[in-house]
Design a protein around this motif. Structure first.
Motif, PDB file in Angstrom:
ATOM      1  N   GLY A   9       0.814  -1.205   0.000  1.00 21.58           N
ATOM      2  CA  GLY A   9       0.000   0.000   0.000  1.00 21.58           C
ATOM      3  C   GLY A   9       0.851   1.259   0.000  1.00 21.58           C
ATOM      4  O   GLY A   9       2.074   1.201   0.103  1.00 21.58           O
ATOM      5  N   GLY A  10       0.170   2.382  -0.154  1.00 21.15           N
ATOM      6  CA  GLY A  10       0.880   3.655  -0.154  1.00 21.15           C
ATOM      7  C   GLY A  10      -0.004   4.784  -0.602  1.00 21.15           C
ATOM      8  O   GLY A  10      -1.230   4.632  -0.709  1.00 21.15           O
ATOM      9  N   GLY A  16      -3.891   6.964 -10.734  1.00 20.59           N
ATOM     10  CA  GLY A  16      -2.679   6.159 -10.666  1.00 20.59           C
ATOM     11  C   GLY A  16      -2.956   4.686 -10.428  1.00 20.59           C
ATOM     12  O   GLY A  16      -4.115   4.250 -10.354  1.00 20.59           O
ATOM     13  N   SER A  17      -1.872   3.921 -10.328  1.00 18.54           N
ATOM     14  CA  SER A  17      -1.968   2.474 -10.146  1.00 18.54           C
ATOM     15  C   SER A  17      -1.142   2.031  -8.959  1.00 18.54           C
ATOM     16  O   SER A  17      -0.169   2.696  -8.571  1.00 18.54           O
ATOM     17  CB  SER A  17      -1.466   1.748 -11.405  1.00 18.54           C
ATOM     18  OG  SER A  17      -2.271   2.042 -12.518  1.00 18.54           O
ATOM     19  N   LEU A  18      -1.536   0.881  -8.423  1.00 20.65           N
ATOM     20  CA  LEU A  18      -0.828   0.295  -7.293  1.00 20.65           C
ATOM     21  C   LEU A  18      -1.110  -1.199  -7.302  1.00 20.65           C
ATOM     22  O   LEU A  18      -2.218  -1.616  -7.682  1.00 20.65           O
ATOM     23  CB  LEU A  18      -1.339   0.917  -5.994  1.00 20.65           C
ATOM     24  CG  LEU A  18      -0.464   0.921  -4.746  1.00 20.65           C
ATOM     25  CD1 LEU A  18       0.834   1.681  -5.004  1.00 20.65           C
ATOM     26  CD2 LEU A  18      -1.217   1.540  -3.576  1.00 20.65           C
ATOM     27  N   ARG A  19      -0.121  -1.993  -6.912  1.00 20.90           N
ATOM     28  CA  ARG A  19      -0.350  -3.423  -6.754  1.00 20.90           C
ATOM     29  C   ARG A  19      -0.062  -3.808  -5.316  1.00 20.90           C
ATOM     30  O   ARG A  19       1.042  -3.555  -4.822  1.00 20.90           O
ATOM     31  CB  ARG A  19       0.525  -4.245  -7.697  1.00 20.90           C
ATOM     32  CG  ARG A  19       0.151  -5.728  -7.689  1.00 20.90           C
ATOM     33  CD  ARG A  19       0.984  -6.554  -8.641  1.00 20.90           C
ATOM     34  NE  ARG A  19       2.312  -6.820  -8.134  1.00 20.90           N
ATOM     35  CZ  ARG A  19       3.127  -7.774  -8.592  1.00 20.90           C
ATOM     36  NH1 ARG A  19       2.710  -8.550  -9.603  1.00 20.90           N
ATOM     37  NH2 ARG A  19       4.328  -7.942  -8.088  1.00 20.90           N
ATOM     38  N   VAL A 112      -5.551   7.436  -1.789  1.00 17.10           N
ATOM     39  CA  VAL A 112      -5.615   8.038  -3.114  1.00 17.10           C
ATOM     40  C   VAL A 112      -5.944   9.512  -2.948  1.00 17.10           C
ATOM     41  O   VAL A 112      -7.053   9.880  -2.555  1.00 17.10           O
ATOM     42  CB  VAL A 112      -6.669   7.354  -3.999  1.00 17.10           C
ATOM     43  CG1 VAL A 112      -6.628   7.940  -5.421  1.00 17.10           C
ATOM     44  CG2 VAL A 112      -6.449   5.855  -4.033  1.00 17.10           C
ATOM     45  N   SER A 113      -4.958  10.328  -3.212  1.00 12.90           N
ATOM     46  CA  SER A 113      -5.130  11.759  -2.966  1.00 12.90           C
ATOM     47  C   SER A 113      -4.130  12.540  -3.796  1.00 12.90           C
ATOM     48  O   SER A 113      -3.014  12.070  -4.053  1.00 12.90           O
ATOM     49  CB  SER A 113      -4.923  12.071  -1.482  1.00 12.90           C
ATOM     50  OG  SER A 113      -4.973  13.464  -1.244  1.00 12.90           O
ATOM     51  N   SER A 114      -4.532  13.738  -4.192  1.00 16.59           N
ATOM     52  CA  SER A 114      -3.609  14.614  -4.907  1.00 16.59           C
ATOM     53  C   SER A 114      -2.909  15.548  -3.924  1.00 16.59           C
ATOM     54  O   SER A 114      -2.073  16.353  -4.328  1.00 16.59           O
ATOM     55  CB  SER A 114      -4.365  15.415  -5.963  1.00 16.59           C
ATOM     56  OG  SER A 114      -5.446  16.122  -5.376  1.00 16.59           O
TER      57      SER A 114
END
Length: 114
Positions: A9-10, A16-19, A112-114
């Motif tokens: 996570g992060g 965007g994308s994340l695995r 998820v944030s800008s």
């Protein structure tokens, strides 16, 4: 007792994308239907997706066509590839069987944030 450990996570920007990954302490995914769940701030934990030992998958409507669940039995690992992320995907993500067993890992936080 099987131990499941989530990671990956992060913080990611919208779009965007994340695995994220879930590693099992034993060979497990080839005989159990496994799932990802998430708990957003102030909300109950909810099912996101699951995958059967035969590879059949289910996705909740809110993430369909954006997320992909998969397993690598040789590595005792399950993945959730998350694309086109939205702020409403912000949550702690957990893996467990489907239906969920009583023991939960520590989860992995996705923001998820800008």
């Amino acid at each position: 007792q099987v131990q499941l450990v989530e990671s990956g996570g992060g913080l990611v920007q919208p779009g965007g994308s994340l695995r994220i990954s879930c590693v099992s302490s034993v060979t497990f995914f080839s005989r159990e239907t496994m799932a990802w769940y998430r708990q957003a701030p102030g909300k109950q934990r909810a099912l996101v997706a699951y995958i059967s030992p035969a590879g059949n998958t289910y996705y909740t409507n809110s993430i369909k066509d954006r997320f992909t669940i998969s397993t690598d039995n040789a590595k005792n690992t399950m993945y959730l590839q998350m694309n086109s992320l939205k702020p409403e995907d912000t949550a702690d993500y957990y893996c467990n069987t489907f239906p969920a067993g009583p023991h939960w890992g520590q989860g992995t936080q996705v923001t998820v944030s800008s």
